[in-house]
Motif scaffolding. Structure first.
Motif, PDB file in Angstrom:
ATOM      1  N   PHE A 198     -15.258  -7.565   7.467  1.00  0.00           N
ATOM      2  CA  PHE A 198     -16.259  -7.075   6.511  1.00  0.00           C
ATOM      3  C   PHE A 198     -17.648  -6.980   7.142  1.00  0.00           C
ATOM      4  CE2 PHE A 198     -12.953  -8.852   3.794  1.00  0.00           C
ATOM      5  CZ  PHE A 198     -12.779  -7.832   2.863  1.00  0.00           C
ATOM      6  N   HIS A 199     -17.712  -7.034   8.471  1.00  0.00           N
ATOM      7  CA  HIS A 199     -18.998  -6.994   9.154  1.00  0.00           C
ATOM      8  C   HIS A 199     -18.959  -6.028  10.333  1.00  0.00           C
ATOM      9  CE1 HIS A 199     -19.371 -10.787   6.946  1.00  0.00           C
ATOM     10  NE2 HIS A 199     -20.673 -10.705   7.138  1.00  0.00           N
ATOM     11  N   LYS A 200     -20.141  -5.564  10.705  1.00  0.00           N
ATOM     12  CA  LYS A 200     -20.315  -4.826  11.948  1.00  0.00           C
ATOM     13  C   LYS A 200     -20.840  -5.828  12.959  1.00  0.00           C
ATOM     14  CE  LYS A 200     -22.467  -0.770  14.033  1.00  0.00           C
ATOM     15  NZ  LYS A 200     -23.371   0.386  13.834  1.00  0.00           N
TER      16      LYS A 200
ATOM     17  N   THR B  88     -16.755  -2.766   2.676  1.00  0.00           N
ATOM     18  CA  THR B  88     -15.409  -2.235   2.952  1.00  0.00           C
ATOM     19  C   THR B  88     -15.447  -1.033   3.904  1.00  0.00           C
ATOM     20  OG1 THR B  88     -15.543  -0.838   0.966  1.00  0.00           O
ATOM     21  CG2 THR B  88     -14.551  -3.043   0.716  1.00  0.00           C
ATOM     22  N   ALA B  89     -16.545  -0.885   4.643  1.00  0.00           N
ATOM     23  CA  ALA B  89     -16.689   0.295   5.520  1.00  0.00           C
ATOM     24  C   ALA B  89     -15.607   0.345   6.586  1.00  0.00           C
ATOM     25  CB  ALA B  89     -18.069   0.269   6.176  1.00  0.00           C
TER      26      ALA B  89
ATOM     27  N   ARG C 142     -12.892   3.393   6.902  1.00  0.00           N
ATOM     28  CA  ARG C 142     -12.839   4.154   8.159  1.00  0.00           C
ATOM     29  C   ARG C 142     -11.410   4.446   8.591  1.00  0.00           C
ATOM     30  NH1 ARG C 142     -15.288   1.468  13.664  1.00  0.00           N
ATOM     31  NH2 ARG C 142     -14.305   2.872  15.180  1.00  0.00           N
ATOM     32  N   MET C 143     -10.461   3.622   8.138  1.00  0.00           N
ATOM     33  CA  MET C 143      -9.067   3.790   8.550  1.00  0.00           C
ATOM     34  C   MET C 143      -8.488   5.134   8.115  1.00  0.00           C
ATOM     35  SD  MET C 143      -7.485   0.042   7.719  1.00  0.00           S
ATOM     36  CE  MET C 143      -8.225  -1.457   8.378  1.00  0.00           C
TER      37      MET C 143
ATOM     38  N   SER D 276     -10.636  -6.289  13.616  1.00  0.00           N
ATOM     39  CA  SER D 276     -10.203  -7.334  12.685  1.00  0.00           C
ATOM     40  C   SER D 276      -9.648  -6.726  11.401  1.00  0.00           C
ATOM     41  CB  SER D 276     -11.371  -8.264  12.359  1.00  0.00           C
ATOM     42  OG  SER D 276     -11.842  -8.907  13.515  1.00  0.00           O
ATOM     43  N   ALA D 277     -10.252  -5.627  10.951  1.00  0.00           N
ATOM     44  CA  ALA D 277      -9.733  -4.940   9.766  1.00  0.00           C
ATOM     45  C   ALA D 277      -8.337  -4.387  10.027  1.00  0.00           C
ATOM     46  CB  ALA D 277     -10.687  -3.821   9.358  1.00  0.00           C
ATOM     47  N   LEU D 278      -8.111  -3.847  11.228  1.00  0.00           N
ATOM     48  CA  LEU D 278      -6.788  -3.346  11.590  1.00  0.00           C
ATOM     49  C   LEU D 278      -5.774  -4.491  11.671  1.00  0.00           C
ATOM     50  CD1 LEU D 278      -7.650  -0.744  14.399  1.00  0.00           C
ATOM     51  CD2 LEU D 278      -6.971  -0.272  12.040  1.00  0.00           C
TER      52      LEU D 278
END
Length: 298
Positions: free
Chosen positions: A43-45, A59-60, A64-65, A271-273
């Motif tokens: 949840f972070h850049k 949720t960017a 992006r996915m 991490s989102a992936l």
């Protein structure tokens, strides 16, 4: 009496947790905290160059996915790989275990021989198979020997992933073969004798007795196979020198996560992936649990 028993129960519980505390601390530090940290990163850049910084992006990373073409290629490759490898290695393991469970001559030798690929290093196996698939390798040499045309096995996107599949089926099936073999030896011989008296043949005994008795083991084998195939990394990395080529043919989910995390230094999106991959594996496991659930007795 109830107070004394309650204190005794509390003391026993405290003693139990005290004995478990080393394992709890280790699992917490090396399993639970990394998972929570990965969810935090998703949840972070994140900036890891120079001064480390975390900028909340909501949720960017997940949004992006939808526009990431390579993600869908990697997910398709991984699903295709799992759909072919898991049933193949499960069936091969069951067949090998059934054969080695028979009273054959030299069966102990064959049990050891079939298990050898499992104890061989994965990197070594990949290098051996790369030599076999090479343009000047063993496979093309044998094809040329019998007058058949040779082929660029590593450079063709249509067959590159298949080469990794063949290698993994060959190297992973023996591990599950040992698990099936142990389960086969626990099936009472009296069941087969009773079926034989009733006139059942070899195929009917296998289908009506062996397969149902091995249902819990098959569930375990399939679940571990799914998890293993969705975590495919080292073979794909070595085969393609980390690129996922040719033409993204060997790009897998874990290799894509590695590329975003350690090549692009995009830890937040990686991490989102990883979170997405974990959710996919959990959903597949739940579906498998429903398919393999045991019948409840009335």
């Amino acid at each position: 009496m109830s107070k004394r028993s309650g204190k005794l129960r509390l003391r026993e519980g405290a003693a139990g947790y005290a004995f478990m505390s080393p394992a709890i601390v280790v699992l917490g530090c090396f399993l639970l905290l990394p998972i929570l940290y990965a969810v935090f990163l998703s949840f972070h850049k994140v900036n890891l160059l120079g001064e480390v910084s975390y900028k909340f992006s909501g949720t960017a990373n997940f949004e992006r996915m939808a526009d990431d073409t390579r993600l869908w290629i990697a997910l398709r490759n991984t699903c295709k790989y799992a759909l072919i490898v898991v049933p193949s290695q499960t069936l091969l393991a069951l067949v090998l275990a059934s054969i080695l469970n028979m009273k054959l001559k030299f069966r102990n030798f064959f049990r050891v021989a079939y298990y050898l690929p499992t104890v061989t290093s994965s990197a070594v196996l990949v290098l051996i198979f790369m030599w076999i698939y090479n343009s000047n390798g063993l496979l093309n040499y044998l094809l040329d020997l019998v007058g058949l045309p040779t082929y660029n096995w590593l450079g063709d996107p249509n067959v590159a992933l298949t080469g990794i599949m063949v290698m993994n089926i060959w190297s992973t099936a023996p591990l599950f073969m040992v698990i099936y073999l142990a389960a086969l030896q626990d099936i009472p011989e009296s069941q087969y004798e009773a079926a034989e008296i009733d006139g059942a043949g070899a195929w009917k005994k296998f289908w009506r007795i062996t397969v149902p008795q091995l249902k819990p083991v098959t569930f375990y084998v399939v679940v571990m196979g799914i998890i293993g195939t969705f975590q495919l990394f080292d073979q794909s990395y070595i085969f393609s020198a980390g690129s996922g080529g040719p033409n993204n043919a060997t790009l897998t989910m874990v290799l894509l996560i590695y590329q975003y995390a350690f090549k692009n230094l995009d830890m937040g999106y990686a991490s989102a992936l990883a979170f997405l991959l974990a959710v996919v594996i959990m959903l597949i496991t739940v579906v498998q649990r429903l398919l393999f659930r045991e019948e409840k007795l009335n």
